[in-house]
Design a protein around this motif. Structure first.
Motif, mmCIF file in Angstrom:
data_model
loop_
_atom_site.group_PDB
_atom_site.id
_atom_site.type_symbol
_atom_site.label_atom_id
_atom_site.label_comp_id
_atom_site.label_asym_id
_atom_site.label_seq_id
_atom_site.Cartn_x
_atom_site.Cartn_y
_atom_site.Cartn_z
ATOM 1 N N ARG A 219 45.484 41.022 40.971
ATOM 2 C CA ARG A 219 45.023 40.441 42.299
ATOM 3 C C ARG A 219 46.434 40.371 42.596
ATOM 4 O O ARG A 219 46.927 40.173 43.744
ATOM 5 N N GLN A 220 47.331 38.388 41.716
ATOM 6 C CA GLN A 220 48.725 38.358 42.416
ATOM 7 C C GLN A 220 48.944 39.645 42.803
ATOM 8 O O GLN A 220 50.340 39.671 43.710
ATOM 9 N N SER A 221 49.609 40.652 41.871
ATOM 10 C CA SER A 221 50.576 41.899 41.880
ATOM 11 C C SER A 221 50.147 42.777 42.934
ATOM 12 O O SER A 221 50.999 42.594 44.534
ATOM 13 N N ALA A 222 48.701 42.964 43.522
ATOM 14 C CA ALA A 222 48.356 43.817 44.877
ATOM 15 C C ALA A 222 48.278 42.653 46.166
ATOM 16 O O ALA A 222 48.984 43.427 46.930
ATOM 17 N N GLU A 223 48.053 41.017 45.915
ATOM 18 C CA GLU A 223 48.428 40.613 46.937
ATOM 19 C C GLU A 223 49.725 40.428 47.482
ATOM 20 O O GLU A 223 50.343 40.603 47.808
ATOM 21 N N GLN A 224 50.503 40.871 46.493
ATOM 22 C CA GLN A 224 52.440 40.511 46.652
ATOM 23 C C GLN A 224 53.027 42.313 47.178
ATOM 24 O O GLN A 224 53.182 41.855 48.759
ATOM 25 N N LEU A 225 52.055 43.163 46.971
ATOM 26 C CA LEU A 225 52.504 44.735 46.993
ATOM 27 C C LEU A 225 51.748 44.381 48.908
ATOM 28 O O LEU A 225 52.332 45.640 49.262
ATOM 29 N N LEU A 226 50.235 44.784 48.839
ATOM 30 C CA LEU A 226 49.913 45.566 49.725
ATOM 31 C C LEU A 226 50.712 44.790 51.110
ATOM 32 O O LEU A 226 50.758 46.088 51.900
ATOM 33 N N ARG B 161 50.986 49.876 38.409
ATOM 34 C CA ARG B 161 51.489 48.205 37.443
ATOM 35 C C ARG B 161 49.564 47.470 37.665
ATOM 36 O O ARG B 161 49.070 47.426 37.275
ATOM 37 N N CYS B 162 49.539 47.698 39.022
ATOM 38 C CA CYS B 162 48.243 47.201 39.664
ATOM 39 C C CYS B 162 47.237 47.356 39.114
ATOM 40 O O CYS B 162 45.990 46.862 38.722
ATOM 41 N N LEU B 163 46.801 48.704 39.510
ATOM 42 C CA LEU B 163 45.891 49.397 38.597
ATOM 43 C C LEU B 163 45.379 49.777 37.449
ATOM 44 O O LEU B 163 44.274 48.656 36.818
ATOM 45 N N LEU B 164 46.337 49.055 36.316
ATOM 46 C CA LEU B 164 46.589 48.804 35.119
ATOM 47 C C LEU B 164 46.210 47.656 34.663
ATOM 48 O O LEU B 164 45.399 47.800 33.864
ATOM 49 N N LEU B 165 46.630 46.882 35.767
ATOM 50 C CA LEU B 165 46.528 45.072 35.327
ATOM 51 C C LEU B 165 44.567 45.421 35.071
ATOM 52 O O LEU B 165 44.159 44.743 34.555
ATOM 53 N N VAL B 166 43.979 46.063 36.395
ATOM 54 C CA VAL B 166 42.611 45.402 36.890
ATOM 55 C C VAL B 166 42.246 46.045 35.428
ATOM 56 O O VAL B 166 40.727 45.696 35.137
ATOM 57 N N ILE B 167 42.550 47.729 35.217
ATOM 58 C CA ILE B 167 41.617 48.421 34.367
ATOM 59 C C ILE B 167 41.676 47.594 32.922
ATOM 60 O O ILE B 167 40.752 47.709 32.114
ATOM 61 N N ALA C 266 44.861 48.182 47.893
ATOM 62 C CA ALA C 266 43.764 47.570 49.081
ATOM 63 C C ALA C 266 42.561 47.919 47.696
ATOM 64 O O ALA C 266 42.276 47.030 47.703
ATOM 65 N N TYR C 267 42.494 49.414 46.925
ATOM 66 C CA TYR C 267 41.601 48.695 47.028
ATOM 67 C C TYR C 267 41.611 48.065 45.252
ATOM 68 O O TYR C 267 40.555 47.283 44.937
ATOM 69 N N VAL C 268 41.754 47.618 44.200
ATOM 70 C CA VAL C 268 42.697 46.609 44.101
ATOM 71 C C VAL C 268 42.556 45.805 43.744
ATOM 72 O O VAL C 268 41.883 44.255 43.426
ATOM 73 N N LEU C 269 42.812 44.939 45.412
ATOM 74 C CA LEU C 269 43.240 43.739 45.838
ATOM 75 C C LEU C 269 41.357 43.548 46.272
ATOM 76 O O LEU C 269 40.649 42.714 46.180
ATOM 77 N N ALA C 270 40.986 44.446 46.600
ATOM 78 C CA ALA C 270 39.345 44.323 47.146
ATOM 79 C C ALA C 270 38.741 44.063 45.380
ATOM 80 O O ALA C 270 37.545 43.120 45.768
ATOM 81 N N SER C 271 38.912 44.945 45.027
ATOM 82 C CA SER C 271 38.137 44.487 43.462
ATOM 83 C C SER C 271 38.148 43.168 42.463
ATOM 84 O O SER C 271 37.463 42.800 42.571
ATOM 85 N N THR C 272 39.506 43.288 43.009
ATOM 86 C CA THR C 272 39.690 41.210 42.398
ATOM 87 C C THR C 272 39.501 40.098 43.236
ATOM 88 O O THR C 272 39.151 39.299 42.166
ATOM 89 N N LEU C 273 39.291 40.513 44.377
ATOM 90 C CA LEU C 273 38.816 39.618 45.153
ATOM 91 C C LEU C 273 37.348 39.310 44.650
ATOM 92 O O LEU C 273 37.187 37.799 44.796
ATOM 93 N N TYR C 274 36.500 40.355 44.921
ATOM 94 C CA TYR C 274 35.309 40.181 44.774
ATOM 95 C C TYR C 274 34.836 39.702 43.013
ATOM 96 O O TYR C 274 34.222 38.917 43.202
ATOM 97 N N TYR C 275 35.832 40.257 42.770
ATOM 98 C CA TYR C 275 35.328 39.633 40.876
ATOM 99 C C TYR C 275 36.183 38.289 40.425
ATOM 100 O O TYR C 275 35.304 37.632 40.189
ATOM 101 N N SER C 276 37.056 38.032 41.708
ATOM 102 C CA SER C 276 37.564 36.209 41.398
ATOM 103 C C SER C 276 36.271 35.763 42.570
ATOM 104 O O SER C 276 37.097 34.649 42.177
ATOM 105 N N GLY C 277 35.350 35.614 42.795
ATOM 106 C CA GLY C 277 34.339 35.837 43.582
ATOM 107 C C GLY C 277 34.738 35.169 45.332
ATOM 108 O O GLY C 277 33.892 33.970 45.638
ATOM 109 N N ARG C 278 35.991 35.588 45.613
ATOM 110 C CA ARG C 278 36.199 35.193 46.843
ATOM 111 C C ARG C 278 35.918 36.261 47.214
ATOM 112 O O ARG C 278 36.254 37.680 47.757
ATOM 113 N N TYR C 279 34.595 36.629 48.037
ATOM 114 C CA TYR C 279 33.731 37.784 48.655
ATOM 115 C C TYR C 279 33.994 37.909 50.161
ATOM 116 O O TYR C 279 33.819 38.863 50.718
#
Length: 865
Positions: free
Chosen positions: A443-450, A429-435, A465-478
């Protein structure tokens, strides 16, 4: 003359002709029904007559099982042709007298028996055996038979006096099939249609001939060929009357019971039919050439010809509909006991045992996922009603996974958000949300699950982990993204997964590029690519689209168009099958741009049309938007402003993914806002203050690549608004940011308006680059590339063969800076051999004797100023 298949190709190459077989005693053509046996025997008859040999042709029937009747038939024909005496022997002595006459015949002759399979009586076969024994060396017996006759052939075979032609020999090749359909029957068929028909018929002549009868009057050949099967009326009638009806009852029952099996062995057939003699039955069917083929060298596994199997299944469903489920269940039980779960599942579905199939599939999901059987999963899961899937949550997840691989992203997310699965925190589900570009939710889902995933949870942890890293990047939280990418646990996971290692290296490189550190991102990608190629040499890496797309992006940005084009073409087939939206967009848009720059407008349109199609299949508005953004960009540069406005409105209809504060990799500098501002500049309706505000927001968020693009647009907007001083100030800052790290296409992709501004900057600030913090010759290089794209550069080289190409100038400049061949190769994404080739051409064109002299001559000529 015997009946033959109309329009049949000349297959006489299969025959023993001329002096190549001087001692031939028996020509045996043993093949399945409709294979062309009679036609081939007719070819042999014609060749014998051409050689002056006398020939007797006999169409046999069951009455010829009496040796006296068979001898009488031979006597009548042979005496009529003058091969033997016409004197009638005493009653009852005809067979023996005939053999003596033939043994002493001085002339060359041939006796040809068609439909020899009707001869089954031992006495008749014994007579033929005697006939073979007494035939003189200049005589030949030819037999065409559906079955392998019970004659003692070993001695003839050992002496080289037997020539055999089988069903396999009589099959047409694809090339012969094409000739047969197009030349012999004058059918104007596409090669793809011919290939499909060949695959269905397996080169079987009668199947092809019956297909031609319908194709000649069918308005849609492709549709007919797609539907052509053993159930097609003309073919079904032939197989029913000429094949199945000629079998005895036990054989009919056996083939109908085993036709549900795609492949079979004696043990499986025993389990399905309840027999104990399946091995003997299979052997008998093989000897009778009944459309059965061994699929292994040991003759342990078999299958029926595809069209014959179609016909049998159609007949089974019509005659014994209650057998179908029973036979498939028995096959499923045998396969389950043999631990062949995939075959067992196929038969459970064929038996319509949906609940049982669903239960068994649940136990196989992990295995199927790990081995990448997405299409197989899709085929099975789509046959399970949603109500049944809801009883097995694991099937819902598996269905979503299969939908991801089919690029049906919105459907996959709907499955994961169904009432049965909605409460689960799942990595899919995390992966599908980012896709689906729902970045914040992902990001919120991955933060809760990881944090809740156990240490031994390999695939779930990697994906999350890939989803969370990607969404942190996309959100500007470099900083948080880099911290996660460098964490011990993720580094440990990378050691077990080359895919995760490629993905994390790519993400770190893309972070560098987004933050304006193009040179750092380039170095990181080159190192990752070298390692990936080294550790997975000879096989395409799993993470190939992610890593290679990022590398192509850097190549394009640094204007290494030739290398980018080559690598993108390598990447494209794999990306079409496996890549997620970011890789798909980047691959297609970059290929479209390079193709356009090379003067191939049709190719540019083709890549964008393919991207459109992929967007529609996946339901991704961002993919659709990206193709329209590229159309709008090119129309704007070409000053076709009405067309550009239409394309912009289409892009904006698909812009729901574009959220404030969110930057997604493939669209960091290709957004509806940026494209609209470019068009506004061309239309003279731009507000520079709006662009200034957007640029400052990007700088605040450390989105330096986007800020660079916005600064260039701001400079162009100021120029258009008659604020030339401010325009040059913004351009100076942009040049100072870009030149040390190598941003080039960010400038060049703005076309003529920016080129004009660069020209004015060059005149105004000539010789002041270093003082302004701009790399020497950077502006000159940009201007040169503005006026000589790849297509123009090629033409310039043709007209001035001694002029250095743009690529050679790049090599020369790096050489002047003291770089060695390997370093030049890395910076330009070339092989060392290519660099050496460029250096040889540079020396030749400049008349230099070596590297030092080449640099010296270049300085004198002003090439390095």
């Amino acid at each position: 003359m015997p009946a033959t298949l109309p329009g049949l190709l000349d297959r006489s190459a299969l025959l023993p002709l001329g002096e190549q077989h001087p001692g031939l005693r028996l020509l045996l053509i043993s093949a399945c029904a409709g294979a062309g046996k009679t036609t081939l025997l007719a070819h042999y008859q014609a060749h014998c007559l051409e050689q002056g040999r006398r020939v007797l042709w006999c169409n046999l029937d069951p009455a010829d099982n009496d040796p006296r009747h068979l001898a009488a038939t031979l006597f009548s024909g042979l005496s009529e042709r003058g091969i033997i005496s016409a004197d009638v022997p005493a009653l009852g002595q005809l067979p023996q007298w005939l053999l003596e006459q033939l043994a002493g015949c001085p002339e060359a002759f041939a006796i040809l028996f068609d439909e020899f399979d009707v001869i089954t009586h031992p006495d008749a076969l014994a007579f033929i055996q005697q006939l073979l024994k007494v035939l003189p060396t200049h005589a030949t017996l030819g037999l065409a038979s559906r079955t392998l006759p019970e004659l003692n052939l070993g001695r003839l075979r050992a002496l080289g006096q037997l020539h055999e032609v089988s069903s396999e020999d009589l099959r047409l090749s694809l090339e012969e099939t094409s000739h047969y359909l197009r030349q012999c029957h004058q059918l104007a068929l596409a090669q793809d249609d011919i290939a499909r028909l060949y695959q269905r018929t397996e080169g079987w002549l009668t199947g092809l001939y019956l297909a031609t009868l319908s194709l000649k009057r069918h308005e849609d050949p492709s549709a007919f060929i797609n539907a052509f099967s053993g159930a097609t009326p003309a073919l079904s009638e032939y197989l029913g009357e000429d094949v199945l009806a000629r079998l005895d009852e036990p054989s009919q029952r056996f083939v109908l019971q085993t036709c549900v099996l795609a492949q079979f062995c004696p043990a499986l057939c025993d389990a399905v039919t309840g027999r104990t003699d399946s091995a003997a039955m299979i052997q008998a069917l093989e000897q009778d050439n009944l459309f059965i083929t061994a699929t292994d060298e040991q003759h342990l596994q078999f299958r029926y010809h595809g069209l014959f199997a179609d016909f049998l299944r159609h007949t089974l469903a019509r005659r014994h509909p209650d057998w179908v489920a029973q036979l498939n269940r028995a096959a499923a039980q045998w396969y389950t006991a043999a631990d062949h779960s995939e075959e067992a599942l196929e038969h459970l579905f064929a038996a319509n045992a949906i609940d049982e199939a669903a239960s068994q599939l649940v136990s196989q999901v992990d295995h199927l996922v790990e081995n990448g059987h997405a299409s197989l999963m899709m085929r099975w899961l789509s046959r399970i009603p949603e109500s049944v899937r809801e009883q097995h949550p694991g099937l819902g997840v598996a269905y979503a996974w299969a939908l991801i691989h089919a690029r049906r992203y919105k459907e996959a997310l709907q499955v994961m958000e169904s009432p049965t699965l909605a409460d689960q925190q799942h990595h899919i589900r995390c992966l599908l949300l980012v896709i689906n570009d729902r970045v914040t939710e992902a990001r919120q889902s991955a933060e809760q699950l990881l944090p809740r995933l156990p240490c031994d949870s390999k695939s779930p942890y990697r994906v999350t982990a890939y989803v969370l890293a990607s969404t942190l990047y996309y959100s500007g939280r470099y900083d948080e993204a880099r911290q996660l990418l460098g964490s011990d646990r993720l580094r440990e996971a990378q050691s077990e997964s080359p895919y995760l290692r490629d993905v994390t290296d790519s993400l770190e490189a893309l972070l560098d590029i987004t933050q304006g550190q193009l040179d750092s991102g380039m170095s990181r990608l080159l190192a990752a690519n070298g390692r990936s190629r080294e550790t997975l040499a000879g096989t395409p890496p799993v993470g190939f689209p992610v890593l290679q797309t990022a590398l192509c992006l850097v190549m394009y940005e640094t204007d290494a168009l030739e290398q980018a084009h080559h690598r993108l073409n390598e990447l494209l087939p794999y990306a079409r099958e496996h890549a997620a939206p970011d890789s798909l967009i980047t691959t297609h848009v970059l290929l479209a741009r390079i193709t356009y720059l090379n003067g191939d407008r049709q190719g540019w349109m083709r890549y964008l049309a393919e991207l459109d199609q992929l967007g529609r299949v996946s339901g991704s508005s961002r993919i659709l938007c990206s193709s329209w953004l590229e159309r709008a960009r090119v129309a704007t540069l070409e000053n076709r402003l009405d067309t550009a406005d239409h394309a912009m409105r289409s892009a904006e209809q698909h812009s729901d993914w574009d959220q404030p504060g969110i930057l997604i990799t493939a669209n960091d500098v290709d957004t509806p806002y940026i494209a609209r501002q470019r068009l506004n500049i061309a239309q003279g309706t731009v507000d520079p203050d709006d662009l200034l505000q957007a640029m400052n927001q990007a700088l605040t968020r450390h989105q330096h690549r986007r800020a660079l693009k916005l600064r260039l647009l701001l400079a162009m907007a100021l120029e258009a608004c008659k604020q030339p001083k401010q325009a040059l100030e913004q351009l100076t800052q942009a040049l100072g940011i870009a030149s040390p790290v190598g941003f080039i296409r960010t400038f060049l992709d703005e076309g003529a308006p920016l080129a004009a501004l660069l020209e004015r900057w060059s005149v105004t600030f000539h010789g002041q680059e270093s003082a302004l913090g701009i790399e020497p010759r950077f502006v000159a290089h940009l201007l040169q590339r503005c006026h000589t794209g790849p297509a123009q550069e090629a033409k310039a080289q043709e007209s001035s063969p001694n002029a250095l190409s743009n690529r050679e100038l790049q090599v020369l400049r790096l050489l002047a800076l003291g770089y060695r061949n390997r370093e030049i190769a890395e910076k330009m994404f070339l092989s060392e051999l290519t660099v050496k080739s460029h250096l040889r051409k540079i020396n030749t064109k400049l008349g230099a004797g070596g590297r030092t002299e080449a640099v010296s001559i270049a300085r004198i000529q002003g090439l390095l100023d």
